[in-house]
Design an enzyme around this catalytic site. Structure first.
Site, PDB file in Angstrom:
ATOM      1  N   LYS A   1     -16.688   0.042   6.271  1.00 50.20           N
ATOM      2  CA  LYS A   1     -18.203  -1.101   4.766  1.00 50.20           C
ATOM      3  C   LYS A   1     -19.355  -1.174   4.492  1.00 50.20           C
ATOM      4  O   LYS A   1     -19.842  -1.514   3.418  1.00 50.20           O
ATOM      5  CB  LYS A   1     -17.331  -2.465   5.718  1.00 50.20           C
ATOM      6  CG  LYS A   1     -17.418  -3.738   3.996  1.00 50.20           C
ATOM      7  CD  LYS A   1     -17.341  -4.582   4.640  1.00 50.20           C
ATOM      8  CE  LYS A   1     -16.626  -6.020   3.299  1.00 50.20           C
ATOM      9  NZ  LYS A   1     -16.405  -7.240   3.751  1.00 50.20           N
TER      10      LYS A   1
ATOM     11  N   PHE B   1     -11.410  -6.802  13.508  1.00 54.26           N
ATOM     12  CA  PHE B   1     -10.501  -7.350  13.522  1.00 54.26           C
ATOM     13  C   PHE B   1     -10.303  -6.345  12.025  1.00 54.26           C
ATOM     14  O   PHE B   1     -10.397  -5.431  11.170  1.00 54.26           O
ATOM     15  CB  PHE B   1     -11.124  -8.097  12.292  1.00 54.26           C
ATOM     16  CG  PHE B   1     -10.286  -9.172  11.818  1.00 54.26           C
ATOM     17  CD1 PHE B   1      -9.243  -9.535  12.070  1.00 54.26           C
ATOM     18  CD2 PHE B   1     -10.588  -8.343  10.042  1.00 54.26           C
ATOM     19  CE1 PHE B   1      -7.898  -9.633  10.901  1.00 54.26           C
ATOM     20  CE2 PHE B   1      -9.382 -10.010   9.008  1.00 54.26           C
ATOM     21  CZ  PHE B   1      -8.041  -9.722   9.369  1.00 54.26           C
ATOM     22  N   GLN B   2      -8.770  -5.578  11.678  1.00 50.79           N
ATOM     23  CA  GLN B   2      -7.860  -5.049  11.087  1.00 50.79           C
ATOM     24  C   GLN B   2      -9.463  -2.850  11.780  1.00 50.79           C
ATOM     25  O   GLN B   2      -9.048  -2.691   9.720  1.00 50.79           O
ATOM     26  CB  GLN B   2      -8.367  -4.873  10.154  1.00 50.79           C
ATOM     27  CG  GLN B   2      -7.915  -6.040   9.201  1.00 50.79           C
ATOM     28  CD  GLN B   2      -7.523  -7.233   7.487  1.00 50.79           C
ATOM     29  OE1 GLN B   2      -8.583  -6.217   6.822  1.00 50.79           O
ATOM     30  NE2 GLN B   2      -6.333  -7.074   6.845  1.00 50.79           N
TER      31      GLN B   2
ATOM     32  N   GLU C   1       0.695  -1.201   0.077  1.00 45.70           N
ATOM     33  CA  GLU C   1      -0.063   0.091   0.033  1.00 45.70           C
ATOM     34  C   GLU C   1       0.959   1.361   0.146  1.00 45.70           C
ATOM     35  O   GLU C   1       0.599   2.379  -0.751  1.00 45.70           O
ATOM     36  CB  GLU C   1      -1.180   0.217   1.258  1.00 45.70           C
ATOM     37  CG  GLU C   1      -1.981  -0.702   0.813  1.00 45.70           C
ATOM     38  CD  GLU C   1      -1.398  -2.544   1.589  1.00 45.70           C
ATOM     39  OE1 GLU C   1      -0.813  -2.621   1.978  1.00 45.70           O
ATOM     40  OE2 GLU C   1      -2.132  -3.022   1.838  1.00 45.70           O
TER      41      GLU C   1
ATOM     42  N   MET D   1      25.085   8.095   2.553  1.00 47.78           N
ATOM     43  CA  MET D   1      24.190   9.472   3.497  1.00 47.78           C
ATOM     44  C   MET D   1      24.959   9.707   4.591  1.00 47.78           C
ATOM     45  O   MET D   1      25.594   9.998   5.487  1.00 47.78           O
ATOM     46  CB  MET D   1      23.356  10.240   3.275  1.00 47.78           C
ATOM     47  CG  MET D   1      22.868  11.795   4.085  1.00 47.78           C
ATOM     48  SD  MET D   1      24.718  13.014   3.254  1.00 47.78           S
ATOM     49  CE  MET D   1      22.991  13.172   1.716  1.00 47.78           C
TER      50      MET D   1
END
Lengths: 563, 156
Positions: free
Chosen positions: A162, A112-113, A50, A474
């Site tokens: 949802k 959940f999630q 993602e 760096m």
């Protein structure tokens, strides 16, 4: 028209003219993906992480100037997207990110999630929404796109539970937004602009200080015109590379921590800074109390909060760079005498001759600066260059002959390693006719290397030039300079076989150790139109110079480093 | 630069999480909140947030500018000419000298508001500075609990 929430999302994206969405499905966003399957208003590209989806949408936005769109699921899908949001936020890039959320009834139950997406993203979005009612969804989507692209642009998150994506409602997509609390001012105060013009006319050593806002405002032509007409020299920030165009005699180069000598000296000696969409970042100013001590400041910015934040400003102008510069040119027309600045230009020219941006080439080992200049010679104006973060980013900013705005895409504000490759995908999708090259390092490239698969699957021929010094270069450089060479956790001698890695994912891999090889390989890579890694072994201990040590005064540059 | 105390009034859209946006901004950018009150504005979709803060001139300017940038913020008012009031409630034992407590509260626009078998509750409403004085004066009556309401302010 009656629609469910998922259809509304797809319809709004289509109506906003978005041609491609980058994303990754999951439980809470599945209803929307079901509608994506059925529609043909836009294309969807499945990244393999993602974070890469948001960076790709970001690269698309930077290359095209349009709003980029990414879509992710709830919980980990969203948290993976946070780095992408923060990257876009720091560089003011217009994005709309749609995230799924657990159903309304589960919010607050540690479902959940489930994660508080609006809570987490509040400090790294321009604005965000949790959609609680299907009837609000069309308005919120409209506002999200409007907020992302108007005023000071930025990413906007729309978090949709949802059940809302399944619910039906009336889809009445507004033509315009009605937000009494959001009114960015773009025009610039005419009286202030007049005063600023007077200051320019009276100045002896004026300097145009160009920032990323000039790119966002699509004002580079006007800024070139302003410089041309007045013959005032200019410096660019990291985010503004390309605005003046390489070879422009009025361009001194990049300023700041790794800016060139003439640019930093110009900033230290100028009597009038004309700041156009720059924000006096600490990497630009060095020690603030020593910064531009002799200068009055004209600060043009669309965000009033940027004005007076770090330095006191004499001529504050809140407005869009394009509009304000147009008015400035009008005010200065036939009133400004370019001859007035002649001796100032001469001084700066001498600085440039004294310490030009240069490097010492070698016959034994490839120098990263040579590689970058060579890319510039071989593809120059045609290419879009993205980069990750580190030494390679600075070398690219210093040595590539950027010729136009939006040619150079990098994470300047947040400094996100792993940005370059997915951003290059987005840029290539947005500008398919351009050669897109990600200049990266052996550290950064591994942070989103899974995108090899995405690029191979969708046949997005992005060229990754890995400037490989087997170090987190760096940080290693700072350890050399400031930590007595205690190379704590920066040695990347243990590496994957980059060539084989690219090939395993369906791309092409090259190993390069000589100049001749590099020329041949780069041209072949462009020809073959396939995602590739060009693994270039460079001088392990090359440093980025000049350098203003963090917190030091801009005029105290380290021009070389001797062991 | 020297720190100054400022009362900032913020008119915001009455929507969920707007208070979180305001407080998160203060926390994220390292600004102080000495006191914060919020209540809806009657017959409107707006709420009025009153924040007392401290900072040098540059910080106060940044606070107002950053607040203005928040999308649901309608208006930010920050100046010296504000009428300020704060309320406080104090719990005492009923065995203390009740008439003295009543007289003290009276001097600070308050009085005794509740008396139970064991405790008495008194209140005062005045300028924040005077509330400090009031609380000092209550010390001899051994206050059991003190609850301050935070500052509300209105432009003169």
């Amino acid at each position: 028209m009656k629609m469910n929430g998922s259809q509304m999302v797809c319809e709004a994206i289509t109506r906003e003219g978005v041609k491609v969405v980058f994303g990754y499905p999951g439980g809470a966003i599945m209803n929307v993906y079901d509608e994506i399957y059925k529609q043909d208003g836009f294309k969807h590209i499945l990244n393999r992480h993602e974070q890469a989806s948001v960076h790709a949408a970001d690269g698309y936005a930077r290359a095209t100037g349009e709003v980029g769109v990414a879509m992710v699921t709830s919980g980990p899908g969203f948290t993976n997207a946070v780095t992408g949001l923060a990257t876009a936020y720091m560089d003011s890039i217009p994005l709309v990110v749609i995230s799924g959320q657990v159903p309304l009834s589960l919010i607050g139950t540690d479902g959940f999630q489930e994660i508080d997406a609006v809570g987490i993203s509040r400090p790294c979005t321009k604005h965000n929404y949790l959609v609680r009612d299907i009837n609000d969804l069309p308005r919120i989507l409209k506002e999200a796109f409007y907020l992302a692209r108007s005023g000071r642009p930025g990413p906007v998150l729309v978090d949709i539970p949802k059940d809302v994506t399944a619910e039906f409602g009336e889809f009445d997509y507004p033509d315009s937004v009605d937000m009494p609390t959001y009114k960015p001012s773009c025009k610039g105060n005419d009286r202030q602009i007049k005063k600023a013009a007077e200051a320019i006319i009276n100045a002896k050593k004026p300097l145009i200080y160009i920032g990323g806002g000039t790119v966002l405002s699509n004002a580079s032509e006007l800024v070139r015109e302003l410089a041309q007409m007045t013959q005032i020299p200019a410096v660019e920030t990291l985010m503004a590379r390309g605005v003046m165009g390489a070879g422009n005699p009025l361009l001194l180069g990049m300023l700041g921590m790794h800016g060139n000598y003439a640019s930093n000296m110009a900033m230290s000696e100028t009597d009038l800074i004309i700041s156009l969409g720059a924000r006096f970042d600490d990497r630009v100013t060095g020690k603030l109390s020593e910064f531009a001590r002799y200068a009055q400041i004209i600060h043009v910015d669309i965000d009033p909060a940027n004005i007076g934040k770090l330095v006191d400003v004499d001529y504050p102008i809140v407005g869009d760079i394009k509009i304000v510069v147009e008015k400035l040119i009008e005010q200065l027309q036939e009133r400004v005498n370019p001859k007035n600045y002649e001796s100032w230009r001469d001084v700066l020219k001498r600085y440039n001759t004294l310490h030009p941006q240069s490097f010492k080439d070698s016959d034994e080992v490839l120098k990263p600066q040579w590689v970058i200049e060579r890319i510039g010679k071989l593809v120059g104006k045609e290419a879009i260059i993205t980069s990750d973060v580190g030494q390679h980013q600075m070398w690219a900013a210093q040595h590539y002959p950027f010729d136009r705005a939006r040619q150079w895409i990098n994470s300047g504000g947040l400094g996100t390693m792993g940005f370059g490759f997915p951003a290059a995908l987005g840029a290539k999708v947005g500008c398919p006719e351009k050669v897109v090259i990600n200049i990266t390092g052996d550290g950064s490239i591994l942070m989103n290397m899974q995108e090899l698969v995405t690029a191979a699957e969708y046949e997005i021929p992005v060229i990754n030039v890995i400037l490989n010094n087997h170090y987190l270069g760096m940080v290693r450089q700072w350890q050399t300079f400031f930590y007595d060479k205690r190379y704590s956790e920066t040695d990347l001698s243990y590496q994957p076989n980059f060539k084989a890695l690219a090939e395993a994912c369906g791309g092409i891999g090259y190993d390069v150790t000589t100049k001749e090889e590099f020329d041949r390989v780069l041209l072949e890579a462009i020809e073959r139109k396939k995602v590739c890694f060009i693994n270039v072994a460079i001088d392990r201990l090359e440093n980025v110079l000049p350098m203003v040590p963090a917190g030091g005064a801009l005029y105290n540059m380290m021009l070389e480093h001797k062991d | 630069m020297e720190n100054i105390r400022r009362v900032i009034s913020v008119i915001v859209m009455n929507e969920s999480s707007v208070l979180a946006r305001v407080t998160a901004l203060f926390a994220g950018r390292g600004y102080n909140i000495d006191s914060l009150t919020v209540a809806p504005i009657p017959q409107s979709n707006f709420s009025h947030i009153t924040i007392v803060t401290k900072g040098d001139k540059r910080i106060i300017e940044q606070i107002t500018k950053q607040l203005n940038k928040l999308v649901p913020v309608f208006k930010v008012m920050e100046h010296e000419e504000m009428i300020e009031k704060e309320m406080v409630m104090v719990k005492f034992s009923v065995k203390e000298r009740l008439s003295d407590i009543a007289a003290l509260c009276g001097a600070y626009n308050g009085g005794i508001v509740n008396v139970g078998p064991d405790i008495v509750i008194a209140m005062a409403a005045d300028e924040p500075k005077r509330i400090e004085h009031f609380l000092e004066a209550t010390q001899i009556f051994n206050p059991i609990e003190i609850v301050r309401g935070g500052v509300v302010a209105i432009e003169r």
